[in-house]
Design an enzyme around this catalytic site. Sequence first.
Site, mmCIF file in Angstrom:
data_model
loop_
_atom_site.group_PDB
_atom_site.id
_atom_site.type_symbol
_atom_site.label_atom_id
_atom_site.label_comp_id
_atom_site.label_asym_id
_atom_site.label_seq_id
_atom_site.Cartn_x
_atom_site.Cartn_y
_atom_site.Cartn_z
ATOM 1 N N GLY A 74 0.789 -1.219 0.000
ATOM 2 C CA GLY A 74 0.000 0.000 0.000
ATOM 3 C C GLY A 74 0.822 1.270 0.000
ATOM 4 N N CYS A 75 0.215 2.339 0.508
ATOM 5 C CA CYS A 75 0.781 3.683 0.376
ATOM 6 C C CYS A 75 2.087 3.874 1.131
ATOM 7 C CB CYS A 75 -0.238 4.724 0.851
ATOM 8 S SG CYS A 75 -1.746 4.790 -0.146
ATOM 9 N N ASN A 76 2.361 3.056 2.132
ATOM 10 C CA ASN A 76 3.611 3.186 2.880
ATOM 11 C C ASN A 76 4.786 2.503 2.190
ATOM 12 O OD1 ASN A 76 1.724 0.986 4.246
ATOM 13 N ND2 ASN A 76 3.802 0.163 4.248
ATOM 14 N N ALA A 77 4.521 1.724 1.133
ATOM 15 C CA ALA A 77 5.501 0.767 0.611
ATOM 16 C C ALA A 77 6.745 1.398 0.011
ATOM 17 C CB ALA A 77 4.839 -0.143 -0.422
ATOM 18 N N MET B 49 2.338 6.479 5.136
ATOM 19 C CA MET B 49 1.319 5.803 5.936
ATOM 20 C C MET B 49 0.493 4.915 5.020
ATOM 21 S SD MET B 49 1.749 9.259 6.390
ATOM 22 C CE MET B 49 0.245 10.179 6.086
#
EC number: 2.3.1.246
Length: 370
Positions: free
Chosen positions: A157-160, A357
């Site tokens: 997801g967006c933290n990756a 995050m």
Amino acid sequence: MDVSMTTGIELTEELSVLNGLTEITRFAGVGTAVSETSYSQTELLDILDVEDPKIRSVFLNSAIDRRFLTLPPENPGGGRLAEPQGDLLDKHKKIAVDMGCRALEACLKSAGATLSDLRHLCCVTSTGFLTPGLSALIIREMGIDPHCSRSDIVGMGCNAGLNALNVVSGWSAAHPGELGVVLCSEACSAAYALDGTMRTAVVNSLFGDGSAALAVISGDGRVAGPRVLKFASYIITDAVDAMRYDWDRDQDRFSFFLDPQIPYVVGAHAEIVVDRLLSGTGLRRSDIGHWLVHSGGKKVVDAVVVNLGLSRHDVRHTTGVLRDYGNLSSGSFLFSYERLSEEDVTRPGDYGVLMTMGPGSTIEMALIQW
């Protein structure tokens, strides 16, 4: 090499990028790319034939002006056709590879490097599943040396993007003088569902297509980019279901779910991760001159600003990227880094914090120094 002298802070075991290695990874170049067509939020409401005032309000109060998207085919009866999952996977493959190739080209140009210099490619995506992975497809598409080592981070997801940077920083420290690239390519258009519900409306109002690449290298004192000093991670296991991309049986496809409490959950835990990141460095939060935060959405950014005591100036690139592109998922913090680099306001010795995050719920951070 005496790392404590080059960083200006005492090097402890905790501060090492990879315990036992003395090479420090530096940013060498950055590049970005988006899909071909952009739309304003008002244009999207008209194109998607959205009349519900509550859903329209979500779009128009998002702090987003435009997003780059590849929309479904037109429906003769109005609006757009619902694409089956197979078509969405094909769309992801096409867009992610195209944007990824262009972002990688721009990144290598920024680094003063060529494809033949590339030794490790780490690709990140969560908007579709590919086997062989995105890295293999891009190596084939661009004619990269087949001996180039590679890795793929899928589904985080967006933290990756920061998870990938952590991996590639370790690889770089173990391979001084060799060029590695983190490449995030998110075809968010391939993850949309059009069912008229508030759940999907929140997602459809927020995400855009984008790809970002960051070149890193260690052991080369000529590289002027910031050095990577430390990482910190935190997973909020009580909120593991709060951000999901899972199978929707009613829609017969994958779809996003974002809990309305996410901004408050992220904000409430942000200080914990910053404190851990700075622990043992002798630095205080006030010593950080540059904050590059994931453009996760207006409420998420506001929650981070309030809980970390940041100014609107501190997150100007974060909010600017959100305004111009929407939430670009894993690569959005690199769009912000690119804007900071273009400003030419950083000075030797400045410290910066990168923050992403995403699902888990997860907060990732990195400490860098110019």
